[in-house]
Design a protein around this motif. Structure first.
Motif, short mmCIF file in Angstrom:
data_model
loop_
_atom_site.label_atom_id
_atom_site.label_comp_id
_atom_site.label_asym_id
_atom_site.label_seq_id
_atom_site.Cartn_x
_atom_site.Cartn_y
_atom_site.Cartn_z
N PRO A 254 0.84 -1.20 0.00
CA PRO A 254 0.00 0.00 0.00
C PRO A 254 0.89 1.26 0.00
N GLU A 255 0.36 2.35 -0.54
CA GLU A 255 1.13 3.60 -0.67
C GLU A 255 1.78 3.99 0.68
N PRO A 256 3.11 3.91 0.77
CA PRO A 256 3.75 4.17 2.07
C PRO A 256 3.63 5.63 2.51
N MET A 257 3.47 6.55 1.54
CA MET A 257 3.32 7.95 1.93
C MET A 257 2.04 8.14 2.74
N VAL A 258 0.96 7.48 2.32
CA VAL A 258 -0.31 7.61 3.05
C VAL A 258 -0.12 7.09 4.48
N GLU A 259 0.58 5.95 4.60
CA GLU A 259 0.82 5.39 5.94
C GLU A 259 1.63 6.36 6.79
N ASP A 260 2.69 6.92 6.20
CA ASP A 260 3.56 7.82 6.96
C ASP A 260 2.83 9.12 7.34
N PHE A 261 2.14 9.71 6.36
CA PHE A 261 1.44 10.98 6.64
C PHE A 261 0.35 10.76 7.69
N ALA A 262 -0.40 9.67 7.54
CA ALA A 262 -1.52 9.41 8.46
C ALA A 262 -0.99 9.19 9.89
N ARG A 263 0.15 8.49 10.00
CA ARG A 263 0.73 8.29 11.33
C ARG A 263 1.11 9.63 11.95
N ASP A 264 1.71 10.53 11.15
CA ASP A 264 2.07 11.86 11.66
C ASP A 264 0.84 12.60 12.20
N LEU A 265 -0.31 12.40 11.53
CA LEU A 265 -1.53 13.13 11.89
C LEU A 265 -2.27 12.51 13.07
N THR A 266 -2.19 11.19 13.18
CA THR A 266 -3.04 10.54 14.18
C THR A 266 -2.26 10.09 15.41
N GLU A 267 -0.98 9.70 15.23
CA GLU A 267 -0.20 9.22 16.38
C GLU A 267 0.87 10.21 16.80
N GLY A 268 1.49 10.87 15.82
CA GLY A 268 2.54 11.84 16.14
C GLY A 268 3.73 11.64 15.24
N VAL A 269 4.57 12.66 15.15
CA VAL A 269 5.74 12.64 14.28
C VAL A 269 6.92 12.02 15.03
N ALA A 270 7.44 10.93 14.49
CA ALA A 270 8.56 10.21 15.11
C ALA A 270 8.24 10.00 16.59
N ASP A 271 9.19 10.31 17.47
CA ASP A 271 8.92 10.10 18.90
C ASP A 271 8.75 11.43 19.63
N THR A 272 8.30 12.46 18.90
CA THR A 272 8.20 13.80 19.51
C THR A 272 6.96 13.97 20.38
N GLY A 273 5.94 13.13 20.17
CA GLY A 273 4.69 13.34 20.89
C GLY A 273 3.84 14.45 20.28
N VAL A 274 4.28 15.00 19.14
CA VAL A 274 3.56 16.09 18.47
C VAL A 274 2.85 15.55 17.24
N ARG A 275 1.56 15.84 17.14
CA ARG A 275 0.81 15.44 15.95
C ARG A 275 0.77 16.59 14.95
N ALA A 276 0.94 16.25 13.68
CA ALA A 276 0.72 17.24 12.62
C ALA A 276 -0.78 17.48 12.51
N ALA A 277 -1.14 18.68 12.01
CA ALA A 277 -2.57 19.04 11.94
C ALA A 277 -3.05 19.23 10.51
N PHE A 278 -2.14 19.22 9.54
CA PHE A 278 -2.57 19.41 8.15
C PHE A 278 -1.54 18.83 7.20
N LEU A 279 -1.93 18.75 5.95
CA LEU A 279 -1.11 18.13 4.90
C LEU A 279 -0.55 19.18 3.96
N ARG A 280 0.62 18.90 3.39
CA ARG A 280 1.28 19.86 2.51
C ARG A 280 1.83 19.14 1.30
N CYS A 281 1.62 19.71 0.13
CA CYS A 281 2.26 19.21 -1.09
C CYS A 281 2.47 20.39 -2.03
N VAL A 282 2.95 20.12 -3.23
CA VAL A 282 3.36 21.18 -4.16
C VAL A 282 2.85 20.86 -5.56
N VAL A 283 2.33 21.87 -6.26
CA VAL A 283 2.23 21.78 -7.72
C VAL A 283 2.88 23.05 -8.26
#
Ligand SMILES: [Zn+2]
Length: 305
Positions: free
Chosen positions: A101-130
């Protein structure tokens, strides 16, 4: 809605910054002073869309934020690339060498729901570029992964766009195709354009325009940015704009020149330009206090709720 604490690539820092243009203690203290100054203007929250590709490293942001408790710093997940996908995702994903399965979705969703790495901080929004190259294969895969993470988590999206090539249109087209709620999308850097037809086309989809580079006169000088925001307010679009600088406490793009040459070349590219200069100019141009409140408070609140 679009400011940075640090834009600072780890590889650049580790190989060329230490012992040269980077002094960790000085830069942390400098960032604390700059953000205390922002808070003193009455700002209670800044939104920092630095992700992988802009050197997101939350422990350093946490060190700064802990010393400015009166200011909230909202952080993001996603990927910042104008073209190619990072090699770390190149061979992993649906139909690829490592079929999964798309690993980016897994990584981004983990940042949003569980937290970024072991920081205890959750991201609140998504960012990309066109950017000006449009939907290259790498950019398209990243944007679809961001859209699917939005569908899974409900997190809103900020997409960096290039106004000179009107890349906000293909960005919103892709999101619409993926079923994204466009009222949860900020079209970043829309404010580099004064083309009201383009801006109204974007806003009429329900998306919010990022009028977010006040002080970067190189792309669009402040008087023109002010006139464009005022014209859109007059046409009833105050509920479709957010105001920002895209400034940073430190950005490694400029190395040694950050404190000297750059601050002379772009003197208004600082966190207090909007409060000191832009808001009075908007009022002068006929924008009401209620419309300013809408852009600075109401629209961000709606985006995150
Ligand atoms: Zn930015």
């Amino acid at each position: 809605m679009h400011e940075h604490v640090f834009v600072l690539s780890t590889e650049h820092l580790d190989n060329y910054g230490r012992g040269s243009w980077w002094d960790e203690e000085f830069r942390v203290a400098d960032a604390v002073a700059k953000l205390r100054n922002v808070a003193a203007k009455g700002v209670r929250t800044i939104v920092d869309p630095a992700v992988w590709g802009l050197g997101r490293y939350l422990p350093r942001v946490q060190r700064v934020a802990e010393q400015v408790p009166e200011l909230n710093v909202v952080v993001a997940t996603g990927l910042y690339s104008y073209d190619a996908i990072p090699h770390q995702y190149e061979h992993r994903g649906p139909g690829l060498l490592l079929d999964m399965p798309e690993p980016m979705v897994e990584d981004f969703a983990r940042d949003l729901t569980e937290g970024v790495a072991d920081t205890g901080v959750r991201a609140a929004f998504l960012r990309c570029v066109v950017e000006s190259k449009g939907l290259t294969p790498g950019v398209e895969r990243i944007c679809r992964a961001v859209a699917r993470t939005h569908l899974r988590t409900g997190a809103p999206i900020t997409v960096h766009t290039d106004s000179s090539t009107r890349s906000g249109l293909p960005a919103l087209g892709l999101f619409a195709e993926e079923g994204v709620d466009l009222t949860k999308v900020v079209v970043g850097h829309a404010g580099d354009s004064n083309d009201l037809d383009y801006l109204m086309r974007l806003a009429d989809t329900g998306a919010t325009l990022g009028m977010d580079r006040f002080g970067l006169d190189l792309y669009n000088p402040t008087p023109q940015r002010v006139a464009t925001v005022a014209a859109l307010c007059e046409r009833g679009y105050a509920d479709r704009m957010v105001l920002s600088h895209d400034a940073a406490c430190f950005m490694d793009y400029f190395g040694d020149a950050w404190d000297g040459t750059l601050s002379q070349a772009a003197p208004n590219w600082r966190f207090d330009h909007i409060h000191d200069d832009v808001l009075p100019a908007l009022r002068e141009a006929g924008v009401s206090d209620a419309q300013i409140e809408q852009m600075l408070v109401g629209n961000p609140r709606r985006y995150f709720s």
